[in-house]
Design a protein around this motif. Structure first.
Motif, PDB file in Angstrom:
ATOM      1  N   GLY A  22       0.812  -1.210   0.000  1.00 25.56           N
ATOM      2  CA  GLY A  22       0.000   0.000   0.000  1.00 25.56           C
ATOM      3  C   GLY A  22       0.844   1.258   0.000  1.00 25.56           C
ATOM      4  O   GLY A  22       0.461   2.280   0.554  1.00 25.56           O
ATOM      5  N   ASN A  23       2.009   1.169  -0.610  1.00 23.03           N
ATOM      6  CA  ASN A  23       2.977   2.262  -0.571  1.00 23.03           C
ATOM      7  C   ASN A  23       2.638   3.315  -1.630  1.00 23.03           C
ATOM      8  O   ASN A  23       3.153   3.291  -2.734  1.00 23.03           O
ATOM      9  CB  ASN A  23       4.388   1.707  -0.781  1.00 23.03           C
ATOM     10  N   PHE A  24       1.753   4.231  -1.281  1.00 25.92           N
ATOM     11  CA  PHE A  24       1.428   5.336  -2.175  1.00 25.92           C
ATOM     12  C   PHE A  24       1.223   6.578  -1.339  1.00 25.92           C
ATOM     13  O   PHE A  24       0.914   6.516  -0.152  1.00 25.92           O
ATOM     14  CB  PHE A  24       0.209   5.038  -3.051  1.00 25.92           C
ATOM     15  N   ASN A  25       1.422   7.723  -1.952  1.00 27.14           N
ATOM     16  CA  ASN A  25       1.341   8.962  -1.194  1.00 27.14           C
ATOM     17  C   ASN A  25      -0.021   9.636  -1.360  1.00 27.14           C
ATOM     18  O   ASN A  25      -0.874   9.176  -2.112  1.00 27.14           O
ATOM     19  CB  ASN A  25       2.483   9.904  -1.593  1.00 27.14           C
ATOM     20  N   GLN A  26      -0.209  10.717  -0.651  1.00 34.10           N
ATOM     21  CA  GLN A  26      -1.480  11.430  -0.669  1.00 34.10           C
ATOM     22  C   GLN A  26      -1.786  11.962  -2.067  1.00 34.10           C
ATOM     23  O   GLN A  26      -2.941  11.999  -2.477  1.00 34.10           O
ATOM     24  CB  GLN A  26      -1.439  12.582   0.352  1.00 34.10           C
ATOM     25  N   GLN A  27      -0.765  12.352  -2.810  1.00 35.79           N
ATOM     26  CA  GLN A  27      -0.977  12.868  -4.165  1.00 35.79           C
ATOM     27  C   GLN A  27      -1.549  11.777  -5.077  1.00 35.79           C
ATOM     28  O   GLN A  27      -2.451  12.046  -5.870  1.00 35.79           O
ATOM     29  CB  GLN A  27       0.341  13.393  -4.727  1.00 35.79           C
ATOM     30  N   ASP A  28      -1.048  10.566  -4.950  1.00 33.36           N
ATOM     31  CA  ASP A  28      -1.571   9.443  -5.733  1.00 33.36           C
ATOM     32  C   ASP A  28      -3.035   9.193  -5.388  1.00 33.36           C
ATOM     33  O   ASP A  28      -3.876   8.989  -6.267  1.00 33.36           O
ATOM     34  CB  ASP A  28      -0.787   8.154  -5.443  1.00 33.36           C
ATOM     35  N   LYS A  29      -3.337   9.213  -4.100  1.00 30.54           N
ATOM     36  CA  LYS A  29      -4.702   8.972  -3.650  1.00 30.54           C
ATOM     37  C   LYS A  29      -5.636  10.078  -4.143  1.00 30.54           C
ATOM     38  O   LYS A  29      -6.751   9.823  -4.578  1.00 30.54           O
ATOM     39  CB  LYS A  29      -4.730   8.883  -2.137  1.00 30.54           C
ATOM     40  N   GLN A  30      -5.162  11.321  -4.094  1.00 33.40           N
ATOM     41  CA  GLN A  30      -5.987  12.444  -4.542  1.00 33.40           C
ATOM     42  C   GLN A  30      -6.249  12.350  -6.047  1.00 33.40           C
ATOM     43  O   GLN A  30      -7.351  12.648  -6.511  1.00 33.40           O
ATOM     44  CB  GLN A  30      -5.311  13.776  -4.200  1.00 33.40           C
ATOM     45  N   ALA A  31      -5.263  11.916  -6.806  1.00 39.02           N
ATOM     46  CA  ALA A  31      -5.444  11.754  -8.249  1.00 39.02           C
ATOM     47  C   ALA A  31      -6.517  10.712  -8.547  1.00 39.02           C
ATOM     48  O   ALA A  31      -7.357  10.907  -9.436  1.00 39.02           O
ATOM     49  CB  ALA A  31      -4.119  11.368  -8.909  1.00 39.02           C
TER      50      ALA A  31
END
Length: 65
Positions: A22-31
């Motif tokens: 689950g290694n993703f950042n907030q920017q990835d999630k927001q996209a």
């Protein structure tokens, strides 16, 4: 005719869910969230239901972090 925005939203969430640990950042999630919101515009009722499920997946992933 396939809803291109719907497909992009599904792909964005799938990419996030398939990343190791689950290694993703907030920017990835927001996209991914933005893609989901854009897809609602022309979505059928069935697509809207799946978009809601994709949103729930994102929320659950966030709660696990």
């Amino acid at each position: 005719m396939q809803n291109q925005l719907f497909q992009q939203a599904r792909d964005a969430v799938n990419r996030l869910m398939n990343r190791a640990n689950g290694n993703f950042n907030q920017q990835d999630k927001q996209a991914a969230q933005n893609a989901i919101q854009s897809a609602y515009t022309n979505a059928t009722a069935e697509e809207q239901q799946e978009l809601r499920e994709l949103e729930n997946q994102l929320k659950q992933q966030n709660e696990l972090k």
